[in-house]
Design a protein around this motif. Structure first.
Motif, PDB file in Angstrom:
ATOM      1  N   SER A  73       0.824  -1.221   0.000  1.00 52.77           N
ATOM      2  CA  SER A  73       0.000   0.000   0.000  1.00 52.77           C
ATOM      3  C   SER A  73       0.848   1.258   0.000  1.00 52.77           C
ATOM      4  N   GLY A  74       2.164   1.113   0.233  1.00 49.93           N
ATOM      5  CA  GLY A  74       3.043   2.277   0.267  1.00 49.93           C
ATOM      6  C   GLY A  74       3.488   2.650   1.664  1.00 49.93           C
ATOM      7  N   LEU A  75       2.968   1.965   2.685  1.00 53.10           N
ATOM      8  CA  LEU A  75       3.358   2.253   4.069  1.00 53.10           C
ATOM      9  C   LEU A  75       4.672   1.545   4.389  1.00 53.10           C
ATOM     10  N   ALA A  76       5.628   2.258   5.022  1.00 48.31           N
ATOM     11  CA  ALA A  76       6.924   1.698   5.417  1.00 48.31           C
ATOM     12  C   ALA A  76       7.238   2.141   6.840  1.00 48.31           C
ATOM     13  N   TRP A  77       7.917   1.307   7.580  1.00 47.63           N
ATOM     14  CA  TRP A  77       8.270   1.645   8.958  1.00 47.63           C
ATOM     15  C   TRP A  77       9.617   0.998   9.302  1.00 47.63           C
ATOM     16  N   ARG A  78      10.253   1.564  10.337  1.00 51.05           N
ATOM     17  CA  ARG A  78      11.556   1.056  10.787  1.00 51.05           C
ATOM     18  C   ARG A  78      11.351  -0.262  11.541  1.00 51.05           C
ATOM     19  N   GLN A  79      12.110  -1.262  11.156  1.00 48.42           N
ATOM     20  CA  GLN A  79      11.963  -2.579  11.763  1.00 48.42           C
ATOM     21  C   GLN A  79      13.335  -3.277  11.694  1.00 48.42           C
ATOM     22  N   GLY A  80      13.972  -3.497  12.866  1.00 48.98           N
ATOM     23  CA  GLY A  80      15.302  -4.087  12.905  1.00 48.98           C
ATOM     24  C   GLY A  80      16.351  -3.048  13.269  1.00 48.98           C
ATOM     25  N   HIS A  81      17.604  -3.403  13.092  1.00 50.41           N
ATOM     26  CA  HIS A  81      18.689  -2.506  13.488  1.00 50.41           C
ATOM     27  C   HIS A  81      18.810  -1.355  12.495  1.00 50.41           C
ATOM     28  N   GLY A  82      18.989  -0.140  13.062  1.00 45.08           N
ATOM     29  CA  GLY A  82      19.140   1.031  12.207  1.00 45.08           C
ATOM     30  C   GLY A  82      19.583   2.243  12.990  1.00 45.08           C
ATOM     31  N   VAL A  83      19.970   3.287  12.249  1.00 44.61           N
ATOM     32  CA  VAL A  83      20.437   4.545  12.829  1.00 44.61           C
ATOM     33  C   VAL A  83      19.560   5.668  12.298  1.00 44.61           C
ATOM     34  N   TYR A  84      18.995   6.428  13.226  1.00 49.87           N
ATOM     35  CA  TYR A  84      18.166   7.582  12.853  1.00 49.87           C
ATOM     36  C   TYR A  84      18.975   8.840  13.137  1.00 49.87           C
ATOM     37  N   GLU A  85      19.169   9.669  12.117  1.00 53.18           N
ATOM     38  CA  GLU A  85      19.946  10.900  12.239  1.00 53.18           C
ATOM     39  C   GLU A  85      19.028  12.086  12.026  1.00 53.18           C
ATOM     40  N   THR A  86      18.955  12.986  13.028  1.00 55.74           N
ATOM     41  CA  THR A  86      18.111  14.163  12.903  1.00 55.74           C
ATOM     42  C   THR A  86      18.855  15.256  12.143  1.00 55.74           C
ATOM     43  N   HIS A  87      18.120  16.264  11.700  1.00 55.40           N
ATOM     44  CA  HIS A  87      18.728  17.336  10.924  1.00 55.40           C
ATOM     45  C   HIS A  87      19.684  18.181  11.763  1.00 55.40           C
ATOM     46  N   ASP A  88      19.542  18.131  13.122  1.00 56.11           N
ATOM     47  CA  ASP A  88      20.455  18.882  13.983  1.00 56.11           C
ATOM     48  C   ASP A  88      21.559  17.973  14.542  1.00 56.11           C
ATOM     49  N   LEU A  89      21.844  16.869  13.820  1.00 52.69           N
ATOM     50  CA  LEU A  89      22.993  15.999  14.075  1.00 52.69           C
ATOM     51  C   LEU A  89      22.908  15.272  15.416  1.00 52.69           C
ATOM     52  N   GLN A  90      21.762  14.671  15.687  1.00 52.12           N
ATOM     53  CA  GLN A  90      21.635  13.742  16.795  1.00 52.12           C
ATOM     54  C   GLN A  90      21.377  12.355  16.212  1.00 52.12           C
ATOM     55  N   PHE A  91      22.028  11.328  16.790  1.00 49.61           N
ATOM     56  CA  PHE A  91      21.956   9.979  16.255  1.00 49.61           C
ATOM     57  C   PHE A  91      21.321   9.044  17.280  1.00 49.61           C
ATOM     58  N   TYR A  92      20.366   8.231  16.813  1.00 44.85           N
ATOM     59  CA  TYR A  92      19.701   7.227  17.640  1.00 44.85           C
ATOM     60  C   TYR A  92      19.924   5.864  16.978  1.00 44.85           C
ATOM     61  N   GLU A  93      20.702   5.013  17.649  1.00 43.69           N
ATOM     62  CA  GLU A  93      21.046   3.713  17.082  1.00 43.69           C
ATOM     63  C   GLU A  93      20.536   2.599  17.985  1.00 43.69           C
ATOM     64  N   GLY A  94      19.917   1.600  17.374  1.00 45.52           N
ATOM     65  CA  GLY A  94      19.413   0.468  18.129  1.00 45.52           C
ATOM     66  C   GLY A  94      18.516  -0.393  17.275  1.00 45.52           C
ATOM     67  N   ASN A  95      17.818  -1.307  17.934  1.00 43.48           N
ATOM     68  CA  ASN A  95      16.856  -2.148  17.233  1.00 43.48           C
ATOM     69  C   ASN A  95      15.481  -1.493  17.284  1.00 43.48           C
ATOM     70  N   TRP A  96      14.846  -1.390  16.128  1.00 38.77           N
ATOM     71  CA  TRP A  96      13.553  -0.724  16.013  1.00 38.77           C
ATOM     72  C   TRP A  96      12.450  -1.784  15.889  1.00 38.77           C
ATOM     73  N   LYS A  97      11.315  -1.442  16.446  1.00 39.89           N
ATOM     74  CA  LYS A  97      10.158  -2.328  16.375  1.00 39.89           C
ATOM     75  C   LYS A  97       8.906  -1.463  16.220  1.00 39.89           C
ATOM     76  N   ASP A  98       8.162  -1.726  15.143  1.00 42.03           N
ATOM     77  CA  ASP A  98       6.955  -0.934  14.875  1.00 42.03           C
ATOM     78  C   ASP A  98       7.268   0.554  14.816  1.00 42.03           C
ATOM     79  N   ASP A  99       8.379   0.897  14.166  1.00 37.72           N
ATOM     80  CA  ASP A  99       8.783   2.286  13.923  1.00 37.72           C
ATOM     81  C   ASP A  99       9.254   3.013  15.185  1.00 37.72           C
ATOM     82  N   LYS A 100       9.534   2.253  16.285  1.00 35.65           N
ATOM     83  CA  LYS A 100      10.016   2.868  17.523  1.00 35.65           C
ATOM     84  C   LYS A 100      11.225   2.077  18.019  1.00 35.65           C
TER      85      LYS A 100
END
Length: 283
Positions: A29-56
């Motif tokens: 349908s076009g819906l995508a979410w974070r699932q598994g290991h990944g790194v989220y980088e904000t525009h003000d250079l903050q990094f969140y690394e870990g395992n994601w589940k249901d986009d959290k």
């Protein structure tokens, strides 16, 4: 994987210039979410690394967060706040290890500064006061510093040994024992004649000089002294004054104590080992 779903690893760029790199899950349908290991980088250079589940971020596993000032946090979070065991590492190298509760340290706190020195303390409601570990404690081994027993180990004799000892030991004469204990001690005559020594002759000379000088001063005054007697009296007066100064109580400089406990100093020179938590990721 159910029909219509897809898993993979990709890099996503969001409209606000945030970026996610890692595993994801998507639907036709076009819906995508974070699932598994990944790194989220904000525009003000903050990094969140870990395992994601249901986009959290999965709150049951450790996460790693790096801020734009290069401080990092590794540990457990809950609702995007530090909650549980974690380590906060400052950009200069100091590390704070403790249990966190709602973004604040709680319970026992251990801080390791950038030189490797260990500090410990207990977290308070608003701040944490840390005490440095004794600087010599790391140089002590397990045996050093132990006291030695003053009581020697003894064995309790058996009844047979007691009877045998009793038959062999003679009963002492109490009067003779009393005479030996309270008798005046006698010294062995020394083969050295101390009265013939240079030390004794100097002592006698100094004693005679003192008697002569003080008799003249008490009767005729200081002007009656010879040059040798005046020189001796000057040395004696100087040494007596030094001994008198030693007896006087030493004046303690309290300036450092006042500076340490001064309220203005506390407010302007806060210790670097106090950790102030801040909220992040709200909203």
């Amino acid at each position: 994987m159910n029909k219509g779903f897809q898993e993979g690893e990709h890099e996503f760029l969001f409209p606000n210039r945030d970026k996610y790199s890692g595993h994801f899950c998507a639907h036709v349908s076009g819906l995508a979410w974070r699932q598994g290991h990944g790194v989220y980088e904000t525009h003000d250079l903050q990094f969140y690394e870990g395992n994601w589940k249901d986009d959290k971020l999965n709150e049951n596993e450790n996460v790693r967060i790096m801020f734009k000032n290069n401080d990092t946090f590794e540990g457990k979070i809950k609702k995007y706040k530090y909650n549980g065991p974690g380590t906060y590492t400052f950009r200069r190298g100091g590390r704070l290890c403790c249990e966190f509760l709602n973004n604040k340290p709680s319970g026992n706190v251990i801080f390791i500064d950038y030189k490797g020195h260990l500090w410990h303390g207990k977290a308070g409601p608003e701040h944490t006061l840390l005490y440095r570990e004794h600087i010599f404690s790391q140089e002590l081994d397990r045996e050093r510093g132990k006291g030695r027993p003053i009581i020697k180990e003894t064995t309790i004799p058996s009844e047979e040994e007691k009877e045998g000892e009793t038959s062999e030991v003679e009963t002492p004469d109490l009067k003779e024992l009393e005479r030996q204990v309270f008798a005046k001690s006698t010294k062995t005559k020394s083969v050295i004649d101390f009265e013939d020594s240079d030390w004794f002759r100097d002592y006698q000379k100094n004693k005679e000089m003192k008697q002569t000088v003080f008799e003249k001063i008490s009767t005729l005054g200081v002007s009656s002294l010879t040059d040798d007697e005046k020189a001796w009296y000057k040395k004696y007066y100087t040494s007596a004054k030094i001994r008198e100064d030693w007896k006087k109580p030493k004046k303690i400089n309290h300036d450092l104590l006042r500076q340490h406990f001064d309220e203005e100093s506390k407010n302007t020179c806060a210790p670097s080992c106090i950790f102030y938590a801040s909220n992040f990721g709200e909203g």
